[in-house]
Enzyme design. Structure first.
Site, mmCIF file in Angstrom:
data_model
loop_
_atom_site.group_PDB
_atom_site.id
_atom_site.type_symbol
_atom_site.label_atom_id
_atom_site.label_comp_id
_atom_site.label_asym_id
_atom_site.label_seq_id
_atom_site.Cartn_x
_atom_site.Cartn_y
_atom_site.Cartn_z
ATOM 1 N N LEU A 1 -23.769 63.634 38.006
ATOM 2 C CA LEU A 1 -23.235 64.999 38.166
ATOM 3 C C LEU A 1 -24.305 66.046 37.912
ATOM 4 O O LEU A 1 -25.312 65.783 37.225
ATOM 5 C CB LEU A 1 -22.027 65.204 37.249
ATOM 6 C CG LEU A 1 -22.209 65.160 35.731
ATOM 7 C CD1 LEU A 1 -22.761 66.453 35.179
ATOM 8 C CD2 LEU A 1 -20.865 64.870 35.077
ATOM 9 N N HIS A 2 -24.110 67.207 38.509
ATOM 10 C CA HIS A 2 -25.076 68.297 38.386
ATOM 11 C C HIS A 2 -24.395 69.608 38.731
ATOM 12 O O HIS A 2 -23.464 69.644 39.523
ATOM 13 C CB HIS A 2 -26.279 68.044 39.300
ATOM 14 C CG HIS A 2 -25.900 67.684 40.707
ATOM 15 N ND1 HIS A 2 -25.488 66.405 41.065
ATOM 16 C CD2 HIS A 2 -25.835 68.430 41.828
ATOM 17 C CE1 HIS A 2 -25.208 66.390 42.355
ATOM 18 N NE2 HIS A 2 -25.396 67.600 42.852
ATOM 19 N N MET A 3 -24.877 70.658 38.124
ATOM 20 C CA MET A 3 -24.326 72.001 38.321
ATOM 21 C C MET A 3 -25.219 72.756 39.304
ATOM 22 O O MET A 3 -26.438 72.703 39.209
ATOM 23 C CB MET A 3 -24.321 72.716 36.967
ATOM 24 C CG MET A 3 -23.715 74.083 36.972
ATOM 25 S SD MET A 3 -21.978 74.028 36.499
ATOM 26 C CE MET A 3 -22.142 73.930 34.726
#
Ligand SMILES: [Zn+2]
Length: 165
Positions: free
Chosen positions: A119-121
């Site tokens: 996951l990453h923003m």
């Protein structure tokens, strides 16, 4: 958010090689931060530019931990990630003075994540009228600023802000 920051398909390794070729695991293990567009390395998470940006200065914050689930991140990691997002906002403002930002995550392929396993923003600066040039989904476009130019500009802003603290 999917409209703005769905990860480019080009950005994702094929499903069979995804684990081995995860960019969010590989890049921080290498030592060429400028080639990898890494802006900052924190304790639990790091900041980099998107190789397939949706706008000039499209930044990302990712944990070092290879996980698809927010539930697996420690409170320290979650809080550091939000602090890094705050720093991204400030650095982008200093470098480009955008009029707004889209900030968010695509969790799971169905939600538009190109790299669903890690996951990453996304932090995407926005300007009035930029949607005229924004692809609807999954395509890159010609940007007025080169990636290396964006990298230098944002890195400089990031360091100036850090020194001012
Ligand atoms: Zn990973």
């Amino acid at each position: 958010m999917t409209y703005i920051a769905a990860d480019s398909k080009d950005n994702a390794a094929s499903s069979s090689t995804r684990k081995a070729g995860c960019i969010f695991c590989d890049k921080p293990r290498q030592e060429s931060d400028d080639e990898n567009l890494i802006i900052y390395r924190g304790v639990n998470a790091f900041v980099l530019l998107n190789l397939y940006p949706y706008n000039n200065g499209h930044m990302m914050v990712a944990p070092y931990l290879h996980t698809a689930k927010l539930a697996e991140l420690s409170p320290e990691c979650l809080s550091e990630m939000m602090r890094l997002v705050q720093n991204c906002e400030a650095a982008l403002y200093k470098a480009y003075a955008p009029q707004g930002y889209n900030i968010g995550m695509n969790l799971g392929e169905i939600a538009g994540a190109g790299i669903a396993d890690h996951l990453h923003m996304h932090i995407v600066p926005r300007w009035s009228g930029d949607t005229n040039f924004m692809p609807v989904i999954g395509e890159t476009k010609v940007l007025p600023d080169s990636l290396s130019g964006s990298y230098e500009k944002i890195l400089t802003a990031w360091h100036e802000l850090a020194n001012a603290e």
